[in-house]
Each structure stands twice: as structure tokens, then as C-alpha cells.
Design an enzyme around this catalytic site. Structure first.
Site, PDB file in Angstrom:
ATOM      1  CE  LYS A 210       9.796  50.001  51.431  1.00 39.34           C
ATOM      2  NZ  LYS A 210       8.665  49.131  51.737  1.00 39.34           N
ATOM      3  CE  LYS A 263       8.265  53.463  52.786  1.00 40.80           C
ATOM      4  NZ  LYS A 263       7.545  52.242  52.853  1.00 40.80           N
TER       5      LYS A 263
HETATM    6  C1  PBG Z   1       6.544  47.634  53.854  1.00 44.16           C
HETATM    7  C2  PBG Z   1       6.412  49.052  54.182  1.00 44.16           C
HETATM    8  C3  PBG Z   1       7.248  49.766  55.037  1.00 44.16           C
HETATM    9  C4  PBG Z   1       6.772  51.067  55.071  1.00 44.16           C
HETATM   10  C5  PBG Z   1       5.667  51.137  54.241  1.00 44.16           C
HETATM   11  N1  PBG Z   1       5.471  49.869  53.683  1.00 44.16           N
HETATM   12  C6  PBG Z   1       8.326  49.301  55.909  1.00 44.16           C
HETATM   13  C7  PBG Z   1       9.518  48.634  55.397  1.00 44.16           C
HETATM   14  O1  PBG Z   1       9.798  48.536  54.213  1.00 44.16           O
HETATM   15  O2  PBG Z   1      10.214  48.172  56.287  1.00 44.16           O
HETATM   16  C8  PBG Z   1       7.395  52.163  55.854  1.00 44.16           C
HETATM   17  C9  PBG Z   1       6.583  53.358  56.049  1.00 44.16           C
HETATM   18  C10 PBG Z   1       7.072  54.277  57.088  1.00 44.16           C
HETATM   19  O3  PBG Z   1       8.158  54.149  57.673  1.00 44.16           O
HETATM   20  O4  PBG Z   1       6.322  55.206  57.368  1.00 44.16           O
HETATM   21  N2  PBG Z   1       5.491  47.071  53.242  1.00 44.16           N
END
Ligand code: PBG
Length: 341
Positions: A210, A263
Site C-alpha cells: 500500500k 493499492k
Molecule cells: C485506510 C484506508 C484508506 C483507503 C482504504 N483504507 C485511506 C488511507 O490510507 O488514507 C483508501 C481507499 C481509497 O482511496 O479508495 N484504512
């Protein structure tokens, strides 16, 4: 001129599908759903057209809408009624995700995946509890701001919390848990917790690679989880790094991750491909909020054909090597797929 090889022969209408290398099915898709404990009515999310935060009482109805399109899995995100420094509402038995999960798994056939993280639940918006970190030489009397203590997420304390959150989700009936906080050791801690409490059948989909991405902007409005100060560079990955993703994934695999997620998706298709080649596990890609929002914005201006670019995006993510895709386009695309049951 030797034209023995004419690739165009196979691009004729009646044979295209026969030779196509990639296909997209509704069952490859996971629809994110936002459940909001602070509201009694559905609230549209402005930066994510077509998406809403739904009250707990509407969670089942919302999931039924998803199921009607042929999509069988949902990813639940919760907006709690209150926040505190430790994010205690994240593991409360009557918490928003626990309550919604209980109802959805009782009343529908949806496969329920829950996001295991703290940023929606902490008042500072970071993905764990905070500790002071001393930068530079702590003994100097330097006025250099780089030597001031700063706050960062306390990895090992947060692991205990993630274990509790995952167990509370499984107790409520979650079919799969998806830790997204990028803490070192999070998959191992959660695996241990689930096994200890008798949930050894619940798989873990790890947000293994991520990135610290600016494409999460709209989600942070949707889930009210923007960090109150600083950023997430201390725990999410540097967009510059690809080899590091393999290292991250290897650690998660060693700790028992069942599904490996990358991601965001489109700007990171090379990572999807690398992980596909290196590991045998199912690979998931998260087509994030910013990827959704930008196509909508361009379509609103009449610059792109929304249906076409949405489908092409998801097909490309599969072609790169993803087996499953989390996407805000799930319902719209599934409804138009020919393979729909
Ligand atoms: C955090 C989380 C995020 C997203 C999914 N889970 C945001 C972040 O890390 O700031 C982002 C998902 C998206 O942008 O669609 N638990």
C-alpha cells in the site's frame, strides 16, 4: 512484402472474443460500502459520484443493491459515532462495522470483508496509537527543529489493537479481514489472534503493498479519515519503490496472508505484475477513490466516455495480473458485463 503474418485476421468481430486473453466477471469484483453511525439518512459523497455513506439501518439494503448487480463481495468501512486517541470504537462489540457485519451476514448471502484499520476511529486520523519519536541526537541542545520529538505511530502497541479489531469483526460474522494500516507484523498478529479465538477459517487479505498515495483524497472525505497532522509516509510505501513491494509481500506471506493486495491499482500495474510473477497467492488490486473520481470528473466535462474508460481500467488491472479488484465501479461495470448470471 511478406504478409504471411496478419494479426488483423483475429481482430474480426466473430473471432475477437474467442482469442481474447482476459475476461472480467462480476465475481472478480469487490464493492466498497461505507456505513456511517453518525447519520440516519444516506449521505452522498460529493467527490465520489454515485456513492453514499449509509446509516447502519440501511446497510442490509445497500448490500442487497450490490448483490443484484452480480457482485458477491463487499468491503465494509465504518464511520464511528465518536473518535478518541486510541480509536476504541474500532473494536467495540456494538461498533459500526461490527453491527453492520452482524446484520449483513445474518440477512444476506454477501461475502463480507472488513477493513481492519484505525484511521477512521482515532481523533488524530493516523492508523494506530501515537508515540513520541526522537529525531536526531536526543541529547543535543540544538534549536534545530529536526531534533524536536515528533509523533509517529507506535507499531507494536498498534499490533495488539489490530488483533482485537480483527477478532471483533470475525465474532460479528466477517468472512474475511483486510488489514490496511501497513504496520510491520500486522498479518502475523492478526493471524495469531484469529487462530487463538477459533477463527482459523477466516482468511486475511493483506494490503501488502500500500503506497503513500495522493489518490486516496476522496476516500479521506468519504470515511473522514484524513490525518489531522503530518502524513502517512512513516508507514505507507514510497511510490518510488518497486523492489520494496516484493519484500513487503514476502513478509506478509511468511506471516500467513491469504490474498495479497496492491493499492492503488492503475498507477501501480507494474507492482501487480511483479507480485503476480513472484507469488502463487491470489492478487487483489484496489482501484482507489482518486482513480474513480478523476474518470468521473473528466466524463462530467464530456472529455471521456465513462462506461468505456471504467471497463478498460478494470480489464487492464486484470490483464496486469490481478485476480480480484476492489472498485467503486463494481456495480456499474458488473451490470453491463455479458457474463452476468
Ligand atoms: C485506510 C484506508 C484508506 C483507503 C482504504 N483504507 C485511506 C488511507 O490510507 O488514507 C483508501 C481507499 C481509497 O482511496 O479508495 N484504512
Amino acid at each position: 512484402m511478406d504478409l504471411t503474418h496478419r494479426p488483423r485476421r483475429l481482430r474480426q468481430d466473430r473471432v475477437r472474443d474467442l482469442v481474447s486473453e482476459t475476461s472480467l466477471e462480476p465475481t472478480d469484483l469487490i464493492a466498497p460500502v461505507f456505513v456511517d453511525a453518525t447519520t440516519d439518512v444516506r449521505r452522498p459523497i460529493e467527490s465520489m459520484p454515485g456513492h453514499e455513506r449509509v446509516p447502519i439501518d440501511d446497510a442490509v439494503a445497500r448490500v442487497e443493491e450490490v448483490l443484484e448487480t452480480g457482485v458477491e463481495a463487499v468491503m465494509l468501512f465504518g464511520i464511528p459515532e465518536s473518535k478518541d486517541p486510541e480509536g476504541t470504537r474500532a473494536w467495540a462489540d456494538d461498533g459500526v462495522v461490527q453491527e453492520a457485519t452482524r446484520r449483513i451476514s445474518d440477512e444476506t448471502d454477501a461475502y463480507v470483508i472488513t477493513d481492519v484499520c484505525l484511521c477512521e476511529y482515532t481523533d488524530h486520523g493516523h492508523c494506530g496509537s501515537l508515540e513520541e519519536e526522537l529525531r536526531g541526537d536526543a541529547d543535543t541542545d540544538s534549536d534545530d527543529p529536526a531534533c524536536e520529538p515528533t509523533l509517529t505511530v507506535d507499531n507494536d502497541t498498534t499490533l495488539e489493537t489490530l488483533d482485537r479489531i480483527a477478532v471483533s469483526h470475525a465474532e460479528a460474522g466477517a468472512d474475511m479481514v483486510a488489514p490496511s494500516g501497513m504496520m510491520d507484523g500486522m498479518v502475523g498478529a492478526i493471524r495469531e489472534g484469529l487462530d487463538r479465538e477459533g477463527f482459523d477459517h477466516v482468511p486475511i487479505m493483506s494490503y501488502a503493498a500500500k503506497y503513500e498515495s495522493a489518490f486516496y483524497g476522496p476516500f479521506r472525505d468519504a470515511a473522514d479519515g484524513a490525518p489531522a497532522f503530518g502524513n502517512r509516509r512513516h508507514y505507507q510505501m514510497d511510490p518510488a519503490n518497486a523492489r520494496e513491494a516484493l519484500r513487503e509481500v514476502r513478509l506478509d506471506v511468511e506471516q500467513g496472508a491469504d490474498v495479497l493486495m496492491v493499492k492503488p491499482a492503475l498507477p501501480y500495474l507494474d507492482i501487480v505484475r511483479d507480485i503476480r510473477r513472484e507469488f502463487d497467492h491470489p492478487v487483489a488490486a484496489y482501484n482507489v477513490s482518486g482513480e474513480y473520481a478523476m474518470l468521473h470528473a473528466a466524463a462530467e466535462k464530456g472529455w471521456l466516455d465513462l462506461e468505456a474508460v471504467a471497463l478498460e481500467s478494470l480489464l487492464s488491472i486484470k490483464r496486469a495480473g490481478a485476480d480480484l479488484i476492489l472498485t467503486y465501479f463494481a456495480e456499474d461495470v458488473a451490470e453491463r458485463l455479458p457474463t452476468r448470471a
